[in-house]
Design a protein around this motif. Sequence first.
Motif, PDB file in Angstrom:
ATOM      1  N   SER A  74     -34.201  12.378 -20.109  1.00  0.00           N
ATOM      2  CA  SER A  74     -34.767  13.531 -19.388  1.00  0.00           C
ATOM      3  C   SER A  74     -36.235  13.299 -19.048  1.00  0.00           C
ATOM      4  O   SER A  74     -36.690  13.611 -17.937  1.00  0.00           O
ATOM      5  N   TYR A 135     -43.265  13.098 -21.852  1.00  0.00           N
ATOM      6  CA  TYR A 135     -43.481  14.424 -21.270  1.00  0.00           C
ATOM      7  C   TYR A 135     -44.975  14.688 -21.102  1.00  0.00           C
ATOM      8  O   TYR A 135     -45.417  15.247 -20.082  1.00  0.00           O
ATOM      9  N   SER A 241     -42.375  19.117 -17.091  1.00  0.00           N
ATOM     10  CA  SER A 241     -41.531  19.933 -17.960  1.00  0.00           C
ATOM     11  C   SER A 241     -41.224  19.152 -19.220  1.00  0.00           C
ATOM     12  O   SER A 241     -41.373  17.929 -19.260  1.00  0.00           O
ATOM     13  N   ASP A 243     -38.102  19.701 -20.621  1.00  0.00           N
ATOM     14  CA  ASP A 243     -36.708  20.148 -20.649  1.00  0.00           C
ATOM     15  C   ASP A 243     -35.782  18.969 -20.982  1.00  0.00           C
ATOM     16  O   ASP A 243     -35.812  17.938 -20.323  1.00  0.00           O
ATOM     17  N   PHE A 244     -34.937  19.136 -22.016  1.00  0.00           N
ATOM     18  CA  PHE A 244     -34.002  18.093 -22.432  1.00  0.00           C
ATOM     19  C   PHE A 244     -32.612  18.272 -21.819  1.00  0.00           C
ATOM     20  O   PHE A 244     -31.688  17.544 -22.176  1.00  0.00           O
ATOM     21  N   SER A 245     -32.439  19.227 -20.920  1.00  0.00           N
ATOM     22  CA  SER A 245     -31.094  19.563 -20.442  1.00  0.00           C
ATOM     23  C   SER A 245     -30.406  18.403 -19.729  1.00  0.00           C
ATOM     24  O   SER A 245     -29.187  18.232 -19.833  1.00  0.00           O
ATOM     25  N   PHE A 246     -31.164  17.583 -18.999  1.00  0.00           N
ATOM     26  CA  PHE A 246     -30.537  16.489 -18.249  1.00  0.00           C
ATOM     27  C   PHE A 246     -29.905  15.471 -19.186  1.00  0.00           C
ATOM     28  O   PHE A 246     -28.777  15.031 -18.968  1.00  0.00           O
ATOM     29  N   PHE A 248     -28.884  15.953 -22.217  1.00  0.00           N
ATOM     30  CA  PHE A 248     -27.738  16.554 -22.891  1.00  0.00           C
ATOM     31  C   PHE A 248     -26.505  16.529 -21.990  1.00  0.00           C
ATOM     32  O   PHE A 248     -25.388  16.273 -22.448  1.00  0.00           O
ATOM     33  N   ALA A 249     -26.708  16.778 -20.694  1.00  0.00           N
ATOM     34  CA  ALA A 249     -25.589  16.718 -19.745  1.00  0.00           C
ATOM     35  C   ALA A 249     -25.052  15.299 -19.631  1.00  0.00           C
ATOM     36  O   ALA A 249     -23.836  15.075 -19.577  1.00  0.00           O
ATOM     37  N   ARG A 296     -20.955  28.306 -22.105  1.00  0.00           N
ATOM     38  CA  ARG A 296     -21.670  27.464 -23.069  1.00  0.00           C
ATOM     39  C   ARG A 296     -20.841  27.272 -24.343  1.00  0.00           C
ATOM     40  O   ARG A 296     -20.799  26.165 -24.907  1.00  0.00           O
ATOM     41  N   GLN A 299     -18.030  24.794 -23.501  1.00  0.00           N
ATOM     42  CA  GLN A 299     -18.562  23.443 -23.297  1.00  0.00           C
ATOM     43  C   GLN A 299     -18.939  22.800 -24.630  1.00  0.00           C
ATOM     44  O   GLN A 299     -18.658  21.620 -24.864  1.00  0.00           O
TER      45      GLN A 299
END
Length: 318
Positions: A74, A135, A241, A243-246, A248-249, A296, A299
């Motif tokens: 990310s 980051y 940012s 953000d760790f969402s990428f 994790f996906a 969520r 998933q």
Amino acid sequence: MTAPSRSVPRRRLITDYGIVWVTVALFLLLAVTTDVFLSTANLRNILDQQSLLLIAGAAVTLTLIGGNFDISVSACFINAGIATALAVNATGSALLGVLAGITIGALFGLINGAVVAWVRINSFIATLATSFVFYGIGFILSDRSIIRIQDVAFSELARGRFLGITRATWIAFLVVGLFWLTLSRTRFGRHVFAAGGNPEAARLAGIRVEVVTLTTFVLAGAAAGLAGALSASRTLSVHPSDDFSFVFAVLAAVIVGGTSIAGGDGAVWRTVFGAFFIALIINGFNLRQVDPIIQRLIQGGVIVAAVAADNWTRSRRL
């Protein structure tokens, strides 16, 4: 004697290709139960939405098979977008912008690989720590503000269409194909499997495990950098940012696809099916207007089930 000999291939057909069967079954279920699902616009939208994830996921598959995690994907993705935007605004060159994104991603991957391979810090801890450093670099590069790309034509790199499909999707197809062939048809690919399956045995066989580890991290960083550059092209704006969402996906797609978190087992095609399985679930939920909170929960359950299935199949093989 005959029955057991036939049951083994059948069982392997189910366990080894389970992600294929469930993805196909889910596709058919949505096709039958949802009118909009099979529309050309919806299918193209699914492909485009997964393109950046597939680019990074194909490379992270090699890292995971090699026995390592890369949590910094990310951070590489976000910093690559920032570097791309700055380069395009400074030079007006789309090519230099993309190269800037890939370069900063590869550089971060090189740092990760060196820390894991030679400093010998656990890859999960090492890349979690470097993520915060990366980051921080992103906030410095962007001066803590949104960067807008002035050249509107740069959006054609990701959003332009060929045969009705976005260029980002075509680039994803190309990258996935390259990593697929690298893992399944080259000596380096065999070394990745060996290093992840049994690093000590790999060393005794003459494989330079540290170099293999370093290379997989560089490839993962470069792929995340390319994805970040394409993301900047898609939105024409970037912002710092943490953000760790990428990542994790990406990890969800790789793990759900069946690549072992223990290393030494997996395939790029599995990641492709894992990504589309999750994409179909999300698309189906959205078409059915299912509460995002419920999405969520499901998933998360799917990921737990995938890891449990991996542990079960590995124990059956031992």
